[in-house]
Design an enzyme around this catalytic site. Sequence first.
Site, PDB file in Angstrom:
ATOM      1  N   GLU A 207       9.841 101.896 -47.144  1.00  0.00           N
ATOM      2  CA  GLU A 207       8.903 101.315 -48.109  1.00  0.00           C
ATOM      3  C   GLU A 207       7.483 101.214 -47.551  1.00  0.00           C
ATOM      4  O   GLU A 207       6.538 100.980 -48.297  1.00  0.00           O
ATOM      5  CB  GLU A 207       9.400  99.937 -48.577  1.00  0.00           C
TER       6      GLU A 207
ATOM      7  N   CYS B 239      16.010  98.809 -41.533  1.00  0.00           N
ATOM      8  CA  CYS B 239      15.584  98.074 -40.345  1.00  0.00           C
ATOM      9  C   CYS B 239      16.728  97.203 -39.819  1.00  0.00           C
ATOM     10  O   CYS B 239      17.742  97.734 -39.393  1.00  0.00           O
ATOM     11  CB  CYS B 239      14.307  97.276 -40.621  1.00  0.00           C
TER      12      CYS B 239
ATOM     13  N   HIS C 196      10.963 101.702 -41.735  1.00  0.00           N
ATOM     14  CA  HIS C 196      10.771 101.115 -43.060  1.00  0.00           C
ATOM     15  C   HIS C 196      10.327 102.194 -44.041  1.00  0.00           C
ATOM     16  O   HIS C 196       9.151 102.579 -44.052  1.00  0.00           O
ATOM     17  CB  HIS C 196       9.700 100.017 -43.000  1.00  0.00           C
TER      18      HIS C 196
END
Length: 209
Positions: A187, A79, A185
């Site tokens: 994750e 990001c 992202h």
Amino acid sequence: MIGILNYEIGNLRSVQKALEHEGAPTKWVRTEADLAGCDGLVLPGVGAFGDCVKEFRATGLEGAVRDWIAADRPFFGICVGYQMLFEASDESPDVPGLGVFGGQVVRFDDRGRKVPQIGWNTVQVRQPQSPFLEGIADGAYFYFVHSYYPQVAEADRPHVALEADYGVPFAAAITRGRLFATQFHPEKSQANGLRLLGNFVKMTQSVAA
């Protein structure tokens, strides 16, 4: 061992949990001494470009991270940690980026679309042979939260790994050697995000072996 650059900005715990899910031991990196024993580095980032760059520089790690990248050691930016690798951002014009890649980070035009982009979007694979992208197909979904995106300089366009479209096509990920960085992202991107991080873990393990 994967070091997570901890300058108090970013989804640090989420990134840590995702990497550990993929079998990687992790440690926080706050000082240059913390780099000892690390085989890979992750640079997260959430919020304003200028705040992230300033807080990162305040750690005193910039020189060591530049050396790490120049030595082609495994590195993953996420990001704003991806945006920071470019030269500058319209969001914080008085704060230069790290300049690892050429290009300016610019804001989406909000005519006809909501800014920021928040949610799932598909990507197109531009470097199918990249080991980072093993198992990632055209049309794969990833989770984005951003108002700005890098306009990659022409000289670095060959390094664009994934592209997405949000009213304008943009580089969703970039790679060079053992460096990989994403605007989305991983994750937060469920199976596809974990696959990317797992590919990064495999790379760090192969280098460490």
